[in-house]
Each structure stands twice: as C-alpha cells, then as structure tokens.
Design a protein around this motif. Sequence first.
Motif, PDB file in Angstrom:
ATOM      1  N   CYS A 105       9.738   4.455  20.528  1.00  0.00           N
ATOM      2  CA  CYS A 105      10.127   3.901  21.569  1.00  0.00           C
ATOM      3  C   CYS A 105       9.775   5.045  22.438  1.00  0.00           C
ATOM      4  CB  CYS A 105      11.645   3.891  22.088  1.00  0.00           C
ATOM      5  SG  CYS A 105      12.409   3.038  21.011  1.00  0.00           S
ATOM      6  N   GLY A 106       8.628   4.315  23.714  1.00  0.00           N
ATOM      7  CA  GLY A 106       7.933   5.318  25.215  1.00  0.00           C
ATOM      8  C   GLY A 106       8.103   3.640  25.641  1.00  0.00           C
ATOM      9  N   ALA A 107       8.591   5.579  26.950  1.00  0.00           N
ATOM     10  CA  ALA A 107       8.889   4.165  28.292  1.00  0.00           C
ATOM     11  C   ALA A 107       8.522   5.528  29.683  1.00  0.00           C
ATOM     12  CB  ALA A 107      10.464   4.084  28.403  1.00  0.00           C
ATOM     13  N   TYR A 108       8.626   4.348  30.371  1.00  0.00           N
ATOM     14  CA  TYR A 108       7.976   5.423  31.576  1.00  0.00           C
ATOM     15  C   TYR A 108       9.670   4.789  32.676  1.00  0.00           C
ATOM     16  CZ  TYR A 108       3.599   8.227  32.218  1.00  0.00           C
ATOM     17  OH  TYR A 108       2.942   9.101  31.977  1.00  0.00           O
ATOM     18  N   ARG A 109      10.355   5.731  33.106  1.00  0.00           N
ATOM     19  CA  ARG A 109      10.899   5.178  33.489  1.00  0.00           C
ATOM     20  C   ARG A 109      11.235   5.172  35.539  1.00  0.00           C
ATOM     21  NH1 ARG A 109      15.707   3.367  31.206  1.00  0.00           N
ATOM     22  NH2 ARG A 109      15.947   3.598  29.118  1.00  0.00           N
ATOM     23  N   LEU A 110      11.057   4.626  36.298  1.00  0.00           N
ATOM     24  CA  LEU A 110      10.888   5.101  37.864  1.00  0.00           C
ATOM     25  C   LEU A 110      12.380   4.988  38.728  1.00  0.00           C
ATOM     26  CD1 LEU A 110       8.369   2.524  38.620  1.00  0.00           C
ATOM     27  CD2 LEU A 110       7.682   4.687  37.883  1.00  0.00           C
ATOM     28  N   ASP A 111      12.250   7.097  39.153  1.00  0.00           N
ATOM     29  CA  ASP A 111      14.014   6.953  40.036  1.00  0.00           C
ATOM     30  C   ASP A 111      13.945   6.452  41.596  1.00  0.00           C
ATOM     31  OD1 ASP A 111      15.521   8.682  37.851  1.00  0.00           O
ATOM     32  OD2 ASP A 111      13.364   9.882  38.586  1.00  0.00           O
ATOM     33  N   ARG A 112      12.506   6.239  41.534  1.00  0.00           N
ATOM     34  CA  ARG A 112      12.193   5.412  42.910  1.00  0.00           C
ATOM     35  C   ARG A 112      11.230   4.488  43.043  1.00  0.00           C
ATOM     36  NH1 ARG A 112      14.069   9.106  47.335  1.00  0.00           N
ATOM     37  NH2 ARG A 112      15.314  10.502  46.272  1.00  0.00           N
ATOM     38  N   GLY A 113      10.606   3.655  43.962  1.00  0.00           N
ATOM     39  CA  GLY A 113       9.630   3.572  44.303  1.00  0.00           C
ATOM     40  C   GLY A 113      10.010   2.057  43.207  1.00  0.00           C
ATOM     41  N   GLN A 114       8.686   0.684  43.537  1.00  0.00           N
ATOM     42  CA  GLN A 114       8.769  -0.166  43.012  1.00  0.00           C
ATOM     43  C   GLN A 114       8.024  -0.633  41.943  1.00  0.00           C
ATOM     44  OE1 GLN A 114       8.104  -2.985  46.310  1.00  0.00           O
ATOM     45  NE2 GLN A 114      10.516  -2.841  46.804  1.00  0.00           N
ATOM     46  N   ILE A 115       8.482  -1.793  40.897  1.00  0.00           N
ATOM     47  CA  ILE A 115       6.235  -2.150  39.878  1.00  0.00           C
ATOM     48  C   ILE A 115       5.338  -2.772  40.406  1.00  0.00           C
ATOM     49  CG2 ILE A 115       6.668  -3.040  37.539  1.00  0.00           C
ATOM     50  CD1 ILE A 115       7.984  -1.425  36.675  1.00  0.00           C
ATOM     51  N   HIS A 116       4.076  -1.598  40.154  1.00  0.00           N
ATOM     52  CA  HIS A 116       3.165  -2.647  40.290  1.00  0.00           C
ATOM     53  C   HIS A 116       3.391  -4.415  40.151  1.00  0.00           C
ATOM     54  CE1 HIS A 116      -0.839  -3.241  40.061  1.00  0.00           C
ATOM     55  NE2 HIS A 116      -0.932  -2.164  41.181  1.00  0.00           N
ATOM     56  N   PRO A 117       2.569  -4.568  41.588  1.00  0.00           N
ATOM     57  CA  PRO A 117       2.582  -5.885  41.444  1.00  0.00           C
ATOM     58  C   PRO A 117       2.202  -6.300  40.179  1.00  0.00           C
ATOM     59  CG  PRO A 117       1.980  -5.317  43.412  1.00  0.00           C
ATOM     60  CD  PRO A 117       1.813  -4.201  42.694  1.00  0.00           C
ATOM     61  N   PHE A 118       1.155  -6.514  39.530  1.00  0.00           N
ATOM     62  CA  PHE A 118       0.203  -5.971  37.900  1.00  0.00           C
ATOM     63  C   PHE A 118       1.418  -6.269  37.100  1.00  0.00           C
ATOM     64  CE2 PHE A 118      -1.515  -5.260  34.150  1.00  0.00           C
ATOM     65  CZ  PHE A 118      -1.915  -6.279  33.888  1.00  0.00           C
ATOM     66  N   LEU A 119       2.255  -5.516  36.985  1.00  0.00           N
ATOM     67  CA  LEU A 119       3.700  -5.457  35.969  1.00  0.00           C
ATOM     68  C   LEU A 119       4.657  -6.767  36.186  1.00  0.00           C
ATOM     69  CD1 LEU A 119       3.669  -1.899  35.482  1.00  0.00           C
ATOM     70  CD2 LEU A 119       2.219  -3.256  34.025  1.00  0.00           C
ATOM     71  N   ASP A 120       4.654  -6.479  37.543  1.00  0.00           N
ATOM     72  CA  ASP A 120       5.857  -7.094  37.855  1.00  0.00           C
ATOM     73  C   ASP A 120       5.784  -8.717  37.323  1.00  0.00           C
ATOM     74  OD1 ASP A 120       8.653  -7.963  39.069  1.00  0.00           O
ATOM     75  OD2 ASP A 120       7.658  -7.789  40.302  1.00  0.00           O
ATOM     76  N   ALA A 121       4.300  -9.151  37.224  1.00  0.00           N
ATOM     77  CA  ALA A 121       4.163 -10.625  37.330  1.00  0.00           C
ATOM     78  C   ALA A 121       3.882 -11.152  36.009  1.00  0.00           C
ATOM     79  CB  ALA A 121       2.649 -10.523  38.544  1.00  0.00           C
ATOM     80  N   MET A 122       4.045  -9.757  35.057  1.00  0.00           N
ATOM     81  CA  MET A 122       3.494 -10.451  33.499  1.00  0.00           C
ATOM     82  C   MET A 122       4.963 -10.728  33.234  1.00  0.00           C
ATOM     83  SD  MET A 122       1.782  -7.331  31.990  1.00  0.00           S
ATOM     84  CE  MET A 122       1.353  -7.290  30.298  1.00  0.00           C
ATOM     85  N   PRO A 123       4.919 -11.215  31.988  1.00  0.00           N
ATOM     86  CA  PRO A 123       6.277 -12.202  31.159  1.00  0.00           C
ATOM     87  C   PRO A 123       6.754 -10.734  30.559  1.00  0.00           C
ATOM     88  CG  PRO A 123       4.523 -13.002  30.465  1.00  0.00           C
ATOM     89  CD  PRO A 123       3.622 -12.290  30.842  1.00  0.00           C
ATOM     90  N   ASN A 124       8.508 -11.059  31.148  1.00  0.00           N
ATOM     91  CA  ASN A 124       9.351  -9.673  30.880  1.00  0.00           C
ATOM     92  C   ASN A 124       9.241  -9.546  29.535  1.00  0.00           C
ATOM     93  OD1 ASN A 124      11.158 -10.212  33.432  1.00  0.00           O
ATOM     94  ND2 ASN A 124      12.253 -11.762  31.895  1.00  0.00           N
ATOM     95  N   ILE A 125       8.984  -9.782  29.125  1.00  0.00           N
ATOM     96  CA  ILE A 125       8.699  -9.432  26.959  1.00  0.00           C
ATOM     97  C   ILE A 125       7.425 -10.121  26.695  1.00  0.00           C
ATOM     98  CG2 ILE A 125       9.840  -8.544  24.915  1.00  0.00           C
ATOM     99  CD1 ILE A 125      11.556  -7.959  27.201  1.00  0.00           C
ATOM    100  N   ILE A 126       6.643  -8.972  26.161  1.00  0.00           N
ATOM    101  CA  ILE A 126       5.282  -9.521  25.976  1.00  0.00           C
ATOM    102  C   ILE A 126       5.301  -8.590  23.868  1.00  0.00           C
ATOM    103  CG2 ILE A 126       3.842  -9.936  27.465  1.00  0.00           C
ATOM    104  CD1 ILE A 126       2.398  -7.104  26.783  1.00  0.00           C
TER     105      ILE A 126
END
Length: 311
Positions: free
Chosen positions: A106-127
């Motif tokens: 497992c690997g992840a970046y967890r954001l404490d603040r801010g918003q997901i980049h529009p490119f990532l936010d526009a992708m399917p929830n799961i690929i």
Amino acid sequence: MDVISEAIGSVRAGRANGRRINESGAWGIRFPGFAGIGFHVVLHGRGWLVAEGIEPVALRPGDVVVAPNGAEHGLCHAPARLKDLPAVTTTAEPWDPRPADFAFLCGAYRLDRGQIHPFLDAMPNIIVVSPDYEGHPELRSLVGLLDDDVAEARPGNGVTRSALVDLMLVHVLRQWQGTADWAAVTDPAIAAALRAIHGRPQHPWTVQRLAKVAGMSRTPFSSRFTALVGKPPITYLTHWRLAYGARLLRQTEDPLAAIARRVGYSTEFAFAGAFRREYGVAPGRFRNHPDPIPRQPRAAPHRSRPAPARP
C-alpha cells in the motif's frame, strides 16, 4: 503541460505512507475514504476489489489498484459487500514474513489541508492497471524497492518513502490508458488555458477570455486548441464542467443549486438541462441510482491492457 507531474506535485503537501499487508484464509479489508491518493500493488495471490456502484474486480499478481481521489474501497478473498468489510487499522504493524495467501503493498499521500488536484479529482474513483512489466522493467525494480522500504523502520524512510510513492504513481498513471488527451499537451499557451478551465470551472469563460489567458488572438487560439485537445474550447469546457458536476453529485450531498454554481452554471435548471443532454438522465437520477450510466464510462473502474509478465 505535464499534468501528471503537476498533479503528483500537488499531493506532496501531504504525508507519504506505505506498508505491506499479508492475508490468508477468509479475509477482507475496507479502506475508508480520505483526502489524497492511494494505491495497492498485488505481490502474490488472487483477490477481489470491491467499491460502491461497481461490480467486484478480480485481481492478479502485478495488478495495481489506484484511488486517485481517496475513494472508499475494499480488498477481499471473495466478492463481498463493501460495508461488510472491517476497516483497516491505521497503526503501523510489522511485516509478517510468513507465507500468506495474498500479499500486497500500500502507498498513499494523505492531505491534511487543501484539495485534490483537478486532474486526479476528474479521474474515476478507482482504476485497475495491469502494467507492462516486460516493456517497463524499471517498474518491477521499483516495486521491489518499495517492498524493501516498508519492511522496517530505518533512518531516511521519510525521504525514501515519498520518493518511491511518487515514482509508483507516475509510472502507473503513465500506463493508464484512460487519461485525458490534454495530459500530453505541451504547448504553453494551450496548457495555460487548460489550467484555467480545470482550476476555475465556475468562471464565466468565453473563447475570448481563454484566448487572453493563452496570450493569443481568438481565432488562432480556437484553431490550435481544437487541433491539440480534440474539441473546441467551449465544447471542452462544457464537458469538463459536467464531468466535475457528475462527480460532485456522486460524492457529496450538496444541493443541485450549489453544484450548479461550483461548475459554472447560473441556475440549477440550466445545469440540469445540460447534464441531461450530456448523460441522458437527470442529475437526481444519476445521484440516486448506483447503476452505471451508459454514457458515463467513469462510473466503472478502468483496466489497462493485460500485462505479459508479472513481478
């Protein structure tokens, strides 16, 4: 415009995490939703991916599951309901070297603040990506390095972990065949216009205003945009706004009027009419029915071409 670098760079404000999980017998794990991006790499065994609104997806060694915007999902030994799976523990657990039926990283970046980049936010929830390890042997090496890095706590893990998570995400997103055409746009003028559209979809954009952002006159801008992106500026703007609106409908409980304003429509009626023309259903039905909508391929996970070899 290197949108993958821009998107991955935006999540570096968060914390990079990594771990290996081994499971045997009848098992299941639910990963709650979070702000950020995460992935799993199947090392050994076969299992299933489950998530809301999609059919279970069979996983094989080498497959990579990505949650580009931190959507809730689960992994298990057999198809199951997501809500029936126990949530994964967040505490760091030592790697158990004993043989297991199913092992994954497992690997992840967890954001404490801010918003997901529009490119990532526009992708399917799961690929789900089945990488070409034969054509990209560096990815096989990268998986091994990440596996070694998460095996134990050592000095410098804070640096190596983020670097390895970065590289994994970049390689997987490169191989994902569902990325938008504009991800490869390098023309600085058109890239500036695309950043403006994705960063501020609610702005009252016109071709003239976008041309000004690009530093071009209206007609040459429109021609160059269409040639590089594949759609005229306003057509692309409308598509992006409605795709963003569809995601907000599924992922939030915001009223329709609020979503309409967030994606650039003055009234909910204008948004609803445009949405129905694009997706063939009203926004309310799209939100309340988990079944995939035929004209909305983002409702299901995307699997790239099968890999000829596995790590």
